[in-house]
Motif scaffolding. Structure first.
Motif, PDB file in Angstrom:
ATOM      1  N   THR A  72      12.261  -2.207  -1.363  1.00 31.09           N
ATOM      2  CA  THR A  72      11.290  -2.942  -2.439  1.00 31.09           C
ATOM      3  C   THR A  72      12.589  -2.496  -3.726  1.00 31.09           C
ATOM      4  O   THR A  72      13.133  -1.454  -3.849  1.00 31.09           O
ATOM      5  CB  THR A  72      10.192  -2.865  -2.690  1.00 31.09           C
ATOM      6  N   LEU A  73      12.890  -3.458  -4.964  1.00 33.92           N
ATOM      7  CA  LEU A  73      13.459  -3.260  -5.698  1.00 33.92           C
ATOM      8  C   LEU A  73      12.136  -3.276  -7.052  1.00 33.92           C
ATOM      9  O   LEU A  73      12.691  -2.850  -7.880  1.00 33.92           O
ATOM     10  CB  LEU A  73      14.289  -4.590  -5.925  1.00 33.92           C
ATOM     11  N   GLU A  74      11.611  -3.677  -6.754  1.00 40.74           N
ATOM     12  CA  GLU A  74      10.049  -3.424  -7.898  1.00 40.74           C
ATOM     13  C   GLU A  74       8.708  -2.427  -7.690  1.00 40.74           C
ATOM     14  O   GLU A  74       8.322  -2.973  -6.119  1.00 40.74           O
ATOM     15  CB  GLU A  74       9.431  -4.807  -8.749  1.00 40.74           C
ATOM     16  N   ASN A 107       5.088  -0.172  -8.902  1.00 44.88           N
ATOM     17  CA  ASN A 107       4.495   0.849  -9.813  1.00 44.88           C
ATOM     18  C   ASN A 107       4.861   2.273  -9.971  1.00 44.88           C
ATOM     19  O   ASN A 107       4.574   2.219  -8.700  1.00 44.88           O
ATOM     20  CB  ASN A 107       2.685  -0.121 -10.039  1.00 44.88           C
ATOM     21  N   GLY A 127      17.972  -0.674 -14.319  1.00 46.94           N
ATOM     22  CA  GLY A 127      17.185  -1.361 -13.880  1.00 46.94           C
ATOM     23  C   GLY A 127      16.347  -1.139 -15.582  1.00 46.94           C
ATOM     24  O   GLY A 127      16.884  -0.903 -16.478  1.00 46.94           O
ATOM     25  N   GLN A 134       8.619  -1.031 -17.551  1.00 49.67           N
ATOM     26  CA  GLN A 134       7.433  -2.171 -18.369  1.00 49.67           C
ATOM     27  C   GLN A 134       6.533  -1.793 -18.181  1.00 49.67           C
ATOM     28  O   GLN A 134       5.333  -1.421 -16.982  1.00 49.67           O
ATOM     29  CB  GLN A 134       7.292  -3.766 -18.234  1.00 49.67           C
ATOM     30  N   LYS A 184       6.039  -0.848 -14.770  1.00 50.13           N
ATOM     31  CA  LYS A 184       6.589  -1.608 -13.375  1.00 50.13           C
ATOM     32  C   LYS A 184       7.817  -1.099 -14.016  1.00 50.13           C
ATOM     33  O   LYS A 184       8.485  -1.395 -14.861  1.00 50.13           O
ATOM     34  CB  LYS A 184       6.090  -3.097 -13.903  1.00 50.13           C
ATOM     35  N   VAL A 196      11.336  -1.786 -12.403  1.00 51.62           N
ATOM     36  CA  VAL A 196      12.179  -2.650 -11.958  1.00 51.62           C
ATOM     37  C   VAL A 196      13.783  -2.705 -11.757  1.00 51.62           C
ATOM     38  O   VAL A 196      14.248  -2.048 -12.780  1.00 51.62           O
ATOM     39  CB  VAL A 196      12.650  -4.134 -12.481  1.00 51.62           C
ATOM     40  N   ASP A 227      18.057  -3.709 -11.598  1.00 52.44           N
ATOM     41  CA  ASP A 227      18.766  -4.940 -11.986  1.00 52.44           C
ATOM     42  C   ASP A 227      18.805  -5.320 -10.042  1.00 52.44           C
ATOM     43  O   ASP A 227      20.187  -4.804  -9.331  1.00 52.44           O
ATOM     44  CB  ASP A 227      19.989  -4.010 -12.209  1.00 52.44           C
ATOM     45  N   GLU A 228      18.375  -6.482  -9.851  1.00 52.93           N
ATOM     46  CA  GLU A 228      18.715  -6.960  -8.858  1.00 52.93           C
ATOM     47  C   GLU A 228      20.144  -7.694  -8.454  1.00 52.93           C
ATOM     48  O   GLU A 228      20.867  -7.150  -6.980  1.00 52.93           O
ATOM     49  CB  GLU A 228      17.726  -7.946  -8.527  1.00 52.93           C
TER      50      GLU A 228
END
Length: 875
Positions: free
Chosen positions: A471-473, A475, A514, A517, A552, A554, A556-557
């Motif tokens: 996963t790229l995201e 918590n 990334g 947040q 969160k 995240v 940078d996709e």
């Protein structure tokens, strides 16, 4: 006892004490910004001492390759001058991570030395920490003292100060008191004259430390304060070479079988004799010791993946090798490469214990030979320049500034400068040299200065999980953070999360970027991700306002995706090179960014256009074949190798490894990859060239970068056609232009020659005689080639001629100096030196031969001043 048996006896002893025996870690350090090289046996285990990882077993023993040539532990300049300091050395060590402590460590050390190795007890002394009355206010290590009393007479237990008996890995980190074991190998007659205890820690060559038992019980914080570690550890290090000296009954490490085969080979190659009783030339002995030591350091470094270079760890290796070369050049009269020939005997003698030497033997020889050839040219050039400086000297002292220029600009060693000067009864202004050197060091130090605060712990949990493969995201919680300040990056913050999707820089792949947040919508950008002692650290310019919240995280996709395309392409490229060029190809380094990839590999010659096309086609065929990613995140190392996985020299692998397979390409890799080769879209090689002897480099692009590449090339093609009046055959039109341009150039050259010929007659009339020298200094309207022809044409008609011509071309200034060879010999004039000095007036520089030299600069206004100043050299 042979050295191989001594090493095995140590490992077997601790294996019987329930220690896990592990191989030496690579000497070149990765994922630790505080170290370039492993400089002690404990360095590979820092992550365990810091509590960042759990060891496979709480008891470990090994023989670790170490290198000490910079920073706090710097033995380089002592190597060769004594018999017990080395750059590369083996450190035999046993380790306890929260298991046994002082009682067992002392008992086993004594048992091994006196019972197993049978070292006489009256040869040994031990030291214990006496305490300190500084800000740490540490008490004496009475625990260790009382334990030692059970094994050795109290008058042989010596109290040592903080410098000798309190070990610290650096300005921060685990530390503690230590007990050193020293051995006195002097003769009975010498011992009767001087008590051995008075020579402990006094740099006596026959009374040396052999084993250090470090009792890790504190942690040094950034503030300088000490805190007690929750778990106590043992870290011991015994010098293998020194132990061999004791057990083989010799008086020098260089007299053991660790070094004697190399020394014998040096004697044969250089036609010299080590410790020759007839000549007793200590300089020859020092040179042979230096070379025998340094070739080991350089060979092991190259085997572990570190090539000589101009920066970082590569610069250190180049410096070691150049030190060996100049000792051979100066004292053994070696003007041709020879050190590379020692690699064969080294690999034969140490290849069993360290198989990387045998596997990388050809590469090591190639790299060392090329470095020797290059530096010998530098020495030759430096000798010519130094000769010019000597001839211009006004008195018997050469300025430190001139010596520093030789050292800094041309790489000419200062000790060689001093030696040559002393042979000519000249002196060197060492103070001036040191001043210039210090200015340079201060400049470099300020550029790299960095201060690191202590970690602020928010969550007392050392566990961290990487979830970025899936996963790229996600918590996350921030578990700890610290501030780092450097001149380069300013103020930065390093953050550690309980889990993270960010890939840390490693295996050539760049770290993810990334953002974080929080629940209020505030964003903190993550600008880089690195790994330090097995902890993934995220770099941010600012701290979040609400540190204790859930964030969160995240990645940078787009950057990750482009990076994955390039990383997967390096695997396919590796396979392609082995297929096209042969199985001798091995990866020697890589850099995987989002915009491009760089791949270094072993190969002996430049790739032909056909080979490059075959490599490109091979990779693109796999891309078009839509090969799916086959990933195994935990497979036994032995099984992975049996399945054909490629392992890289210089990398540290665990028992369980991650394998990445695309079709027939299978490698051990921790990086991130595309799910299918079709995601790469296309692969394009941008360049191929040499990095070092036997090492080539390919730079290539994939995906969006290839699209941009073809778009730009297509745009350039149509622009070129427009310039060629939309020629239907632009290549043929360009060829016609080139032919026409060549004809015009020839015509211009002939016109300039005619102009110079006509000018020659006028200039000859302007030559004047000054102090029996035919002199002319004048500005002319010619290019550099025309001036050179003019100088030699006039010069062929005169003896004792001194010419200086100046010219202005395209806003730049040119100076050319010609001096008759008779004048060069008679008056010690040197055109190269003169034109370099006069070049300062035109804000430039240059050089050349004693009879002809040129300089270029950016200040045409200075030409007149330079022409006038030329008279001073003959007046």
């Amino acid at each position: 006892m042979k050295s191989q048996d001594i090493r095995n006896t140590f490992l077997d002893f601790f294996k019987n004490k329930e220690h896990l025996i592990v191989p030496s870690a690579p000497m070149v350090v990765k994922n630790d910004p505080t170290l370039m090289f492993v400089n002690s046996g404990m360095a590979p285990f820092k992550e365990y001492f810091l509590g960042n990882s759990e060891p496979k077993k709480n008891r470990i023993a090994d023989s670790q390759k170490c290198l000490r040539v910079s920073g706090k532990h710097n033995d380089l300049e002592e190597v060769g001058y004594d018999t017990y300091h080395h750059t590369l050395f083996e450190m035999l060590g046993n380790w306890s991570f929260g298991d046994y402590f002082k009682k067992e460590a002392i008992a086993w050390a004594w048992e091994l030395l006196t019972d197993v190795y049978d070292i006489k007890k009256d040869m040994l002394y031990v030291t214990v920490f006496e305490g300190s009355d500084d800000k740490d206010n540490l008490e004496m290590d009475t625990e260790a003292y009382d334990i030692w009393k059970q094994y050795i007479a109290e008058d042989r237990i010596l109290k040592g100060n903080k410098a000798d008996n309190f070990w610290e890995m650096g300005d921060q980190g685990p530390c503690g008191p230590c007990s050193e074991i020293h051995v006195d190998i002097r003769s009975d007659e010498e011992k009767a004259k001087v008590d051995g205890k008075t020579l402990v820690n006094m740099d006596h060559p026959q009374v040396v430390e052999i084993w250090n038992l470090v009792f890790m019980q504190y942690n040094r914080k950034a503030s300088g304060d000490l805190e007690v570690l929750p778990n106590k550890h043992i870290d011991t290090g015994m010098g293998f070479e020194r132990l061999c000296t004791v057990l083989q009954g010799v008086q020098s490490n260089y007299d053991t079988d660790v070094f004697t085969p190399i020394i014998r080979e040096i004697e044969t190659i250089t036609n010299s004799t080590y410790e020759d009783p007839e000549t007793s030339d200590e300089k020859i002995d020092i040179a042979i010791r230096v070379i025998s030591d340094h070739v080991r350091a350089v060979a092991f470094s190259i085997a572990d993946g570190q090539l000589p270079s101009n920066t970082g760890a590569g610069y250190v290796i180049r410096r070691i090798l150049r030190r060996a070369i100049r000792y051979g050049f100066t004292f053994l009269n070696q003007k041709e490469p020879f050190i590379y020939r020692l690699v064969d005997i080294l690999s034969k003698k140490m290849g069993k214990a360290f198989p990387e030497l045998k596997a990388q033997k050809q590469l090591i020889e190639n790299v060392i030979k090329e470095e020797e050839t290059s530096f010998l040219r530098t020495l030759e050039q430096g000798l010519i320049l130094l000769d010019g400086i000597i001839k211009q000297a006004k008195d018997d002292t050469i300025s430190g500034e001139k010596a520093f220029e030789l050292y800094d600009t041309y790489g000419f060693p200062i000790d060689l400068t001093a030696l040559i000067l002393s042979e000519k009864d000249l002196k060197l202004d060492y103070k001036g040299f040191e001043e210039h050197l210090q200015i340079q060091k201060n400049r470099s130090r300020k550029a790299s200065e960095m201060s690191t605060d202590d970690w602020t712990v928010l969550v007392d949990d050392s566990e961290q999980e990487f979830v970025g493969y899936d996963t790229l995201e996600v918590n996350v919680k921030i578990t700890r953070y610290r501030k780092v300040t450097s001149k380069k990056d300013g103020e930065m913050f390093q953050l550690v999360f309980n889990l993270t999707p960010f890939y840390a820089e490693g295996g050539g792949q760049v770290g993810d970027k990334g953002y974080l947040q929080d629940t209020h919508g505030d964003v903190i950008y993550i600008v880089d991700t690195k790994k330090e002692n097995n902890v993934i650290i995220h770099f941010a310019k600012n701290l979040p306002k609400h540190l204790n919240e859930t964030f969160k995280a995240v990645v940078d996709e787009k950057q990750r995706y482009r990076t994955e395309c390039n990383h997967t392409a390096t695997h396919l490229l590796h396979q392609a090179l082995r297929e096209v060029l042969g199985d001798h190809v091995e990866q020697k380094g890589s850099a995987v960014h989002s915009k491009y990839l760089r791949f270094d590999f072993s190969h002996f010659s430049k790739l032909t256009l056909e080979e490059l096309r075959d490599v490109e086609n091979f990779v693109n065929a796999r891309i078009e074949g839509k090969l799916p990613l086959q990933e195994n995140r935990s497979v036994p190392m032995e099984q992975a190798l049996q399945e054909g996985a490629m392992a890289l020299f210089g990398e540290k692998y665990g028992d369980a490894v991650r394998t990445i397979r695309f079709g027939q390409s299978i490698e051990l890799c921790g990086g991130t990859h595309v799910n299918n080769t079709s995601d790469i879209w296309h692969f394009k090689i941008r360049s191929e060239g040499a990095v070092a002897a036997g090492i080539r480099r390919i730079e290539a692009i994939t995906n969006d970068a290839v699209k941009d590449f073809y778009f730009e090339n297509n745009r350039a093609y149509f622009e070129m056609r427009d310039l060629l009046n939309n020629a239907q055959e632009p290549v043929k039109a360009l060829q016609n232009l080139q032919a026409e341009n060549s004809d015009l150039k020839k015509q211009i050259e002939q016109l300039l020659k005619d102009k110079a010929k006509n000018l020659k007659g006028d200039l000859k009339n302007e030559i004047t005689e000054i102090n029996a020298v035919q002199f002319l200094a004048k500005k002319v309207d010619l290019d550099a080639g025309g001036i050179k022809d003019l100088c030699f044409e006039i010069g062929s008609q005169y003896d004792n001629l001194f010419l200086l011509f100046g010219a202005e071309n395209n806003g730049k200034a040119i100076l050319s100096c010609y001096i008759s060879k008779e004048l060069v010999a008679a008056k010690d004039l040197n055109a190269g030196t003169i034109v370099r000095e006069l070049g300062k007036h035109i804000q430039g520089g240059g050089g050349g031969q004693p009879f002809f030299a040129t300089a270029g600069g950016k200040n045409p206004a200075g030409i007149a001043i330079a022409l006038e100043a030329a008279k001073s050299y003959i007046e």
